[in-house]
Design an enzyme around this catalytic site. Structure first.
Site, PDB file in Angstrom:
ATOM      1  N   GLU A   7       0.837  -1.219   0.000  1.00  0.00           N
ATOM      2  CA  GLU A   7       0.000   0.000   0.000  1.00  0.00           C
ATOM      3  C   GLU A   7       0.871   1.268   0.000  1.00  0.00           C
ATOM      4  O   GLU A   7       0.746   2.134   0.866  1.00  0.00           O
ATOM      5  CB  GLU A   7      -0.940  -0.018   1.199  1.00  0.00           C
ATOM      6  N   GLU A  43      -5.491  -7.643  -1.671  1.00  0.00           N
ATOM      7  CA  GLU A  43      -6.130  -7.674  -0.356  1.00  0.00           C
ATOM      8  C   GLU A  43      -7.605  -7.360  -0.521  1.00  0.00           C
ATOM      9  O   GLU A  43      -7.962  -6.390  -1.193  1.00  0.00           O
ATOM     10  CB  GLU A  43      -5.539  -6.636   0.612  1.00  0.00           C
TER      11      GLU A  43
END
Length: 463
Positions: free
Chosen positions: A159, A355
């Site tokens: 991320e 995810e």
């Protein structure tokens, strides 16, 4: 003809799984010294996968997963971040990778998931410092070279766009300072320069692939007012698209670059502008992202002096059209499809949802199976929308990874916010026996993967 895999799997970070925080020469990270709170655990045991990885790998293999994205802990390999190598740490990951390969599970390695070595955080304030950036690149090269014959897929940062908004300070190992916009952009710049060097190095090995990853924040304007639409577009560009553009092309968003120039921040962009020249093989082979929910932006809540990097946090309001999880995240499967299709349309690279999942309160009484139908519904809806992105929209999708499909502490350390198909018997303040107990969703997922694989084979996606 070579077999082509569609990845079904699990995605985790070392600090949320391994435990063993001071075992076999591991050095402390910034997470290892965090204390438990009223609604959180400390990080020293997690789910003890360090000692139980074989059991967890078998659970993944049995349900039909063929991929495991996990992080290699920087401070387990180099205890102080930039000193001697801890061979025992590398040997642990050798054993884990070998176990995955034995069970026909493809390892995908993430190199940084916010757990900065404590020594580097204390000495240099984390990734804001060029020395820490260079130390991370050196760590990455050591790991990549070590596992180059076993691991094909690499993600340098988890991320990574989280370095570009408020979370960037915590995620980069920043311990003290003014938290200025200049500092935030410096952290972002250092992460991008490190990404470029690591991606270029990955491509020096035959058949290895690298992907940049973002936490994709799908956003909708609160109304049809031009202000709502504009502020939402700007938030999307600064928070999502800027980093994706850099991963795909080596070039940052023109809007972000111009903003930096207008706010005397362009000096931070000088080294980034040279990345593609200095590291010509830095561009991503695929684009990975996490997705959990969407949000709505109301421009009236945003201070007129605020930076676009903060529009998402300041302008967020509830979407009346969506259901909300126990933890306030709004469930939006169609937003998942839109995200996949938008990324593929704009950058024309394989897209990898790395995810996805839903957290919920759950308890186990020692006998009855946990009936987590809400989790089944969440994954079913999101996977079906992903299939529409592939079948209807034409997106090239590599696979689908659930977040923490064996229960782990949440990003804030809350063990009782559970994402898994498998229950781990512990609470925030009581380690108990850490027994693994498959939930109803575990058995559903096994059947669902087999059905979807049949569909993909018929469509020629799998050979």
């Amino acid at each position: 003809m070579n077999e082509k895999k569609f990845f079904w799997g699990n995605s985790v970070s070392s600090m949320q799984t391994e435990g063993a925080w001071d075992v076999d020469g591991k050095g402390p990270s910034v997470y290892d010294v965090k204390t438990a709170g009223a609604e959180s655990s400390d990080w020293q045991v997690a789910i003890d996968e360090y000692h139980r990885y074989e059991e967890d790998v078998e659970l993944m293999a049995n349900v039909g997963m063929n991929c495991y994205r996990f992080q290699i802990s920087w401070s387990r390999v180099i205890p102080d971040g930039d000193g001697d190598i801890n061979e025992a740490g590398l040997q642990y990951y050798d054993r884990l990778i070998d176990s995955l390969i034995k069970h026909n599970i493809t390892p995908i390695i993430c190199l940084y998931h916010f757990d900065m070595p404590l020594s580097l955080a204390k000495k240099f304030n984390g990734l804001i410092n060029d020395h820490v950036r260079d130390a991370f690149v050196q760590f990455a090269k050591i790991v990549i070279e070590r596992f180059s014959e076993k691991v094909q897929y690499w993600i340098p940062f988890n991320e990574q766009n989280c370095m570009a908004f408020e979370e960037g300070f915590q995620n980069s190992g920043y311990l003290s300072g003014s938290r200025s916009i200049e500092e935030l952009y410096k952290i972002s710049a250092n992460s991008l320069i490190a990404y470029a060097q690591i991606a270029d190095f990955v491509h020096s090995f035959p058949n290895m692939k690298v992907g940049g990853m973002v936490a994709y924040q799908e956003m909708y304007p609160a109304s049809q007012s031009p202000e709502d639409v504009m502020y939402t577009r700007q938030a999307m560009e600064f928070i999502n698209e800027d980093f994706l553009s850099f991963f795909a092309s080596g070039q940052r968003s023109p809007e972000v670059v111009n903003y930096m120039a207008c706010h005397n921040l362009s000096f931070l962009n000088d080294d980034i502008n040279k990345c593609l020249l200095n590291y010509p093989n830095m561009t991503s082979d695929f684009l990975a992202f996490s997705y959990y929910y969407s949000l709505v932006i109301d421009s009236q809540l945003i201070n007129d002096k605020s930076k676009p990097n903060y529009f998402m946090t300041q302008g967020k309001v509830t979407n009346s059209h969506l259901k909300t999880s126990n933890f306030g995240w709004q469930i939006d499967a169609i937003g998942f499809r839109n995200t996949i299709t938008k990324i593929h349309n704009r950058f024309m690279l394989p897209v990898f949802p790395a995810e996805n999942g839903i957290g919920a309160f759950e308890t186990w009484n020692g006998n009855d199976r946990i009936e987590d139908d809400y989790r089944i519904a969440y994954h079913k809806d999101h996977i079906n929308e992903m299939m529409k992105a592939m079948q209807v929209d034409g997106a090239n999708v590599m696979g689908y990874l659930g977040w923490g499909l064996i229960d782990i502490p949440s990003s804030k350390g809350n063990v009782e916010k559970r994402y898994g198909l498998v229950y781990v018997n512990r609470s925030n303040h009581d380690i108990k026996d850490l027994k693994r107990i498959p939930k109803k969703s575990y058995f559903w997922f096994k059947k669902f993967i087999a059905e979807k694989d049949d569909t993909l084979r018929k469509e020629g996606v799998l050979k």
